[in-house]
Design a protein around this motif. Structure first.
Motif, PDB file in Angstrom:
ATOM      1  N   LEU A 142      76.473  35.137  67.681  1.00  0.00           N
ATOM      2  CA  LEU A 142      76.484  34.011  68.807  1.00  0.00           C
ATOM      3  C   LEU A 142      75.957  32.660  68.350  1.00  0.00           C
ATOM      4  N   PHE A 143      74.430  32.970  67.842  1.00  0.00           N
ATOM      5  CA  PHE A 143      73.929  31.820  67.517  1.00  0.00           C
ATOM      6  C   PHE A 143      74.420  31.212  66.104  1.00  0.00           C
ATOM      7  N   GLY A 144      75.074  32.006  65.484  1.00  0.00           N
ATOM      8  CA  GLY A 144      75.768  31.614  64.255  1.00  0.00           C
ATOM      9  C   GLY A 144      76.820  30.732  64.647  1.00  0.00           C
ATOM     10  N   ILE A 145      77.735  30.960  65.609  1.00  0.00           N
ATOM     11  CA  ILE A 145      78.834  29.999  65.972  1.00  0.00           C
ATOM     12  C   ILE A 145      78.170  28.747  66.612  1.00  0.00           C
ATOM     13  N   GLY A 146      77.116  28.818  67.528  1.00  0.00           N
ATOM     14  CA  GLY A 146      76.513  27.950  68.060  1.00  0.00           C
ATOM     15  C   GLY A 146      75.916  26.914  67.226  1.00  0.00           C
ATOM     16  N   GLY A 147      75.000  27.399  65.888  1.00  0.00           N
ATOM     17  CA  GLY A 147      74.638  26.736  65.001  1.00  0.00           C
ATOM     18  C   GLY A 147      75.547  25.907  64.276  1.00  0.00           C
ATOM     19  N   TYR A 204      76.559  28.402  73.400  1.00  0.00           N
ATOM     20  CA  TYR A 204      76.404  29.442  72.655  1.00  0.00           C
ATOM     21  C   TYR A 204      75.038  29.473  72.021  1.00  0.00           C
ATOM     22  N   THR A 205      74.423  28.371  71.691  1.00  0.00           N
ATOM     23  CA  THR A 205      73.074  28.274  71.452  1.00  0.00           C
ATOM     24  C   THR A 205      72.229  28.574  72.377  1.00  0.00           C
ATOM     25  N   MET A 206      72.120  27.983  73.504  1.00  0.00           N
ATOM     26  CA  MET A 206      71.130  28.341  74.564  1.00  0.00           C
ATOM     27  C   MET A 206      71.293  29.658  75.420  1.00  0.00           C
ATOM     28  N   PHE A 207      72.569  30.067  75.442  1.00  0.00           N
ATOM     29  CA  PHE A 207      72.724  31.446  76.132  1.00  0.00           C
ATOM     30  C   PHE A 207      72.794  32.508  75.074  1.00  0.00           C
ATOM     31  N   GLY A 208      73.609  32.196  73.782  1.00  0.00           N
ATOM     32  CA  GLY A 208      73.829  33.404  72.835  1.00  0.00           C
ATOM     33  C   GLY A 208      72.583  33.224  71.968  1.00  0.00           C
ATOM     34  N   GLY A 209      71.589  32.434  71.961  1.00  0.00           N
ATOM     35  CA  GLY A 209      70.446  32.415  71.512  1.00  0.00           C
ATOM     36  C   GLY A 209      69.284  33.043  72.388  1.00  0.00           C
ATOM     37  N   PRO A 210      68.725  32.068  73.171  1.00  0.00           N
ATOM     38  CA  PRO A 210      67.572  32.851  73.815  1.00  0.00           C
ATOM     39  C   PRO A 210      67.743  33.794  74.817  1.00  0.00           C
ATOM     40  N   VAL A 211      69.005  33.693  75.477  1.00  0.00           N
ATOM     41  CA  VAL A 211      69.188  34.823  76.707  1.00  0.00           C
ATOM     42  C   VAL A 211      69.535  36.099  76.116  1.00  0.00           C
TER      43      VAL A 211
END
Lengths: 116, 563, 270
Positions: B366-371, B398-405
């Protein structure tokens, strides 16, 4: 575990500023205050601001180095202080430069630009 | 140090030993505790409560968007809902979530210290958090706020909703965050025990240190911004509102100078958790330790140079926009360094697909997609097209949820046995990770498509052509919510029915797994031996206790080295 | 600092190994905290810088309403208080608690003096209606009659240096305020050709907010000093235990540093 007795060996971290230094810095700060007021009677145009800020910076440096012990403190504490100042400058400089160059409008008659 | 150390694996809870949860009883022993672990646990409870609150707002929003017209609320309520969703999630959940809740708990233990450098300051930070939360709740009770979580002027100066209580709340929460940051920096720098050099620190500590740098340097600017906003509203001072002679773009400079670095306050500790989990669950030494460590610091420093990319369409000067755009791309470099190193860690490793690892895999995806979609937004021309559309909404979720959460959930499942001394049902944990991953993608992927087709964000109704995407998204959000219900149930169930956790159930080599689960009041019975945090060859598996122990030979070698 | 192990140095909290470690942690923590203070004020200085650069005429005109003499005296008072505070640290390092008490008392007196003068200034501004934002409503006659300390704009207008109107290309891109400073510009001055710039209230907003936040920090510093005073009276400080005085002094010096910049930027523009 260190006991109170053996910790005397660690007192190297204590630096006591001699009274002479304190008084000298104090005198310099007072003198600079007089100078900064006196300079305002001379019209230097733009440079009045520059001179005032320069004097203030010198005063601040004196306070930081001697009253705040930075001269004898661990260098890292000085680095921290410098980082704070650099970050403040970064913020002020970019915001200031940008405020001089705002685009009047993005899309004529549409965007909420600032009209000259 | 020549005497033999007590066998650390003799730390199976015997029921007679006191741990931090049982050494003191009564409500007062919690309210006035100076123990970083208890403060961390209280933070965990409060941030999770906020997550629930923010999540309820999100579900209401998604339900409203089920149909193109009014579904369950009117437009003004909708505006308040998305504001509260954003403000609660950002200020009360994500920013304190990983650093203050998990960081507080694990930082001193990972370091081998007895506590944070300033335990009272730590408690003060928790009190401030609660006070800030009270103000936020007050704002909700006083009729809510409808400015968006960014409080953009001039609207925030002029709207008649409860902006002042909400901004006071955020101001106080900022101080809470600063106090945590001070503690992290000093603890990492000064409380490292003998043998714990900078490069023997687990990568989580590098991340938390980088996070603390941002908390210290950026948060005060948010404080002053909100203070000026409050003054502007209360006294009619013309700072940001052009009707009073102010400059609204200046507000955005002020706000994003904090709030862009703040997104790295959210993501950096998450990256730390990933580094911690990925190595033991691949049974392989982390790849590129120094690169990951320094990329955290690089991200922290670069984060201060990119705030203008939020202002491409705000009449910011073209020169500034160009520079900010270029610098924005450069953040991709340290981020990619991390991702590649994680992938290289997994490569040819023996992957253990237990719950924490599943969350981590979800994170990377997810972070990949977000980034990568962030690069679209960092590019000037594309950004002007998709600015303020659902593309942006999808990107930062994608970055804030797919990342930190995702990382926070991974961390929660990873450290849960350490926090509370209980094992959860592995398959339920796996199911929850799967549900959240599926629900998340179903919720937010359609938003990319909507966004690129022109659906603007923050609208209560929409053209019918977007209906199918909105409906998919809403259904996804329900799946997501169900996934979190499973998370909640799994964890709470373990507290009552879970089997007792051994000291080191995962076979990790960092120091927090050397002390008993849950840890005793002062963390370690004896000062722990500092070893390479990702060298698993020093561990051996003991089937009888389902626990990993230090090999006696490793101890001897280390003893020799330390002596 | 709950329970101490029997062989533990009583000045050292349970989670520190040595006195030096505790001292350096404390100092580092204080410096990191000061960073946040500097950045907090940094935001205000940014506000100042942007409006000073874009509306210089407002600052040139309005700064004449500030009293340079009072501002100068306050600067000197703060410098003296910094000296006594630095001296208090020295006394604490040498274990001379009596001197610490005396030095902190002098510092406290200076702080009171500073706030007293500030109160006089604020009172003038309030009476003259030179208040921030929408409360800005200058009352010229009362002010000229009652407050000799405030420079009378009418007489200032007669000076050789009338306020400089900035050249056109230097003018702000920001449109003048919709609500002009009605009231300040009196008919008498208009007759003399005095040009009152738009949005004079801006300067007073900056003045009140910056000096106000600084004043709050002075108040907080006084609280810290009272705490130190009580501890010094109990004779607590010595070569092994002076961290509190040291950190209190660092804070006080930063309060001084901010004023060192505020004074020329607000009072000495003309």
């Amino acid at each position: 575990m260190t006991t109170a007795g053996s910790s005397d060996a660690h007192l190297s971290h204590v630096h006591i500023v001699p009274p002479k230094v304190l008084l000298a810095v104090w005198g310099a700060l007072l003198a600079l205050t007089v100078v900064t007021v006196a300079v305002t009677t001379v019209d230097l145009g733009e440079f009045n601001l520059v001179v005032a800020l320069l004097i203030a910076t010198v005063k601040a440096t004196l306070v930081a180095l001697y009253f705040m012990h930075l001269r004898w403190d661990r260098p890292f504490n000085g680095v921290i202080f410098l980082i704070a100042i650099v970050t403040t400058f970064l913020f002020i400089t970019i915001a200031l430069l940008d405020s001089k160059e705002y685009q009047p409008t993005l899309d004529e008659g549409q965007a909420p630009g600032l009209v000259k | 140090m020549t005497t033999s150390l007590p066998v650390e694996h003799g730390a199976e809870p015997t029921g007679t030993e006191d741990n931090y949860l049982t050494c003191d009883r009564g409500i007062k022993s919690w309210i006035f505790t100076l123990d970083h672990k208890r403060i961390g646990v209280m933070y965990l409870i409060f941030t999770m409560g906020s997550f629930l609150l923010g999540g309820v707002f999100a579900l209401l929003l998604r339900t409203e968007l089920l149909t193109p017209q009014k579904t369950i609320m009117d437009a003004d309520t909708y505006n308040q809902m998305f504001t509260l969703h954003g403000a609660v999630m950002v200020f009360l959940f994500i920013i304190p979530g990983i650093p203050a809740a998990m960081g507080n708990f694990v930082l001193p233990i990972m370091l081998g210290a007895k506590d944070m450098a300033f335990p009272r300051l730590n408690l003060a930070s928790l009190y401030l958090y609660v006070l800030g939360a009270v103000f936020a709740v007050l704002a909700i009770a006083m009729g809510g706020v409808d400015t968006g979580w960014t409080f953009y002027t001039p609207y925030s100066t002029e709207t008649n909703t409860a902006v002042i209580p909400m901004t006071i709340g955020a101001f106080i929460l900022g101080f809470s965050s600063v106090f945590t940051g001070i503690n992290f920096i000093v603890t990492v720098q000064k409380l490292r025990p003998k043998g714990m050099t900078w490069f023997k620190m687990p990568l989580m500590l590098w991340s938390l240190y980088a996070t603390a740098i941002i908390q210290i340097l950026a948060t005060p600017v948010l404080g002053i911004t909100l203070l000026l906003l409050i003054i502007e509203r209360a006294l009619g001072v013309g700072i940001f509102d052009p009707a009073l002679g102010g400059d609204p773009v200046l507000y955005q400079h002020f706000f994003w100078f904090y709030s862009h670095p703040a997104v790295y306050i959210m993501i950096l500790p998450a990256m730390g958790i990933i580094s911690e989990i990925i190595s033991p669950f691949s049974r392989k030494h982390i790849f590129g330790y120094t690169f990951i460590a320094f990329s955290s610091i690089a991200i922290a420093l670069l984060s201060f140079l990119v705030w203008g990319h939020h202002m491409f369409t705000s009449t910011q000067s073209p020169l500034a926009s160009t520079i900010f755009s270029a610098l924005t791309f450069s953040v991709a470099i340290p981020s990619a360094v991390k991702v590649f190193n994680w992938l290289a860690t997994m490569f040819r490793g023996r992957l253990v697909l237990k719950t924490p690892m599943l969350w981590v895999l979800g994170f990377i995806f997810l972070f990949g997609i977000g980034g990568l979609t962030g690069l679209f937004l960092g590019a000037l021309a594309t950004d002007i097209h998709v600015h303020d559309t659902y593309f942006v909404v999808a990107h930062f979720h994608y970055t804030m949820f797919g990342g930190p959460v995702m990382a926070m959930m991974g961390g929660l499942f990873y450290w849960w046995p350490k926090f509370f001394g209980r094992m959860y049902k592995e398959n339920w944990g796996r199911l929850s990770a799967l549900l959240v991953f599926t629900g998340f993608n179903l919720t937010f992927f359609p938003q990319f498509i909507m966004g690129i087709r022109g659906m603007p964000r923050r609208y209560f109704n929409y053209p019918e052509k977007f209906e199918i995407f909105h409906q998919l998204s809403t259904i996804g959000s329900y799946v997501l919510a169900f996934g979190f219900l499973v998370v909640f149930f799994t964890l709470v169930h373990s507290l009552f029915r879970g089997k007792k956790a051994p000291a080191n159930p995962w076979g990790s080599a960092t120091l927090e797994w050397r002390c008993p689960s849950p840890p005793p009041h002062e963390n370690f019975i004896e000062p722990p031996l500092v070893t390479d945090p990702y060298d698993f060859s020093i561990l051996e598996y003991d089937e009888a206790s389902d626990c990993y122990h230090l090999k006696p030979s490793a101890k001897l070698a280390e003893d020799g080295e330390v002596a | 600092m709950s329970d101490h192990e029997p062989d533990h140095n009583p000045h050292v909290a349970h989670h520190y190994e040595t006195e030096k470690q505790q001292f350096e942690s404390g100092k580092l923590g204080m410096w990191v905290f000061l960073v946040t203070e500097i950045l907090l004020f940094g935001g205000l200085f940014c506000w100042y810088a942007i409006y000073r650069a874009n509306h210089p005429e407002v600052f040139i005109y309005a700064s004449r309403y500030l009293d340079k003499v009072l501002g100068g005296i306050n600067t000197i008072i703060l410098i003296c208080s910094s000296l006594t505070m630095a001296w208090a640290v020295r006394a604490a390092q040498m274990g001379n608690n009596k001197l610490v008490v005396r030095m902190i008392l002098v510092t406290l007196l200076c702080a009171c003096g500073f706030l007293g003068i500030k109160a006089v200034e604020y009172n003038h501004k309030l009476n003259a209606g030179l208040t921030p934002g929408r409360h800005y409503a200058p009352r010229h006659e009362e002010q000229a009659g009652a407050d000799p300390a405030v420079v009378d704009p009418a007489s200032a207008a007669g000076d050789a240096n009338p306020p400089v109107a900035p050249p056109d290309d230097d003018k702000s891109l920001i449109a003048p305020a919709a609500r002009g400073p009605e009231g300040l510009n009196l008919g008498e001055e208009k007759a003399q050709g005095e040009q009152v710039p738009d949005n004079v209230a801006l300067f007073f907003s900056i003045y009140w907010v910056m000096t106000g936040l600084h004043g709050l920090h002075v108040l907080a510093g006084m609280g810290v000093m009272i705490w130190l005073l009580l501890r010094a009276k109990r004779g607590e400080f010595g070569p092994h235990n002076f961290l509190a005085v040291d950190c209190g002094a660092l804070y006080w010096h930063v309060v001084d540093l901010v004023w060192i910049f505020l004074f020329p930027l607000l009072y000495l523009i003309d």
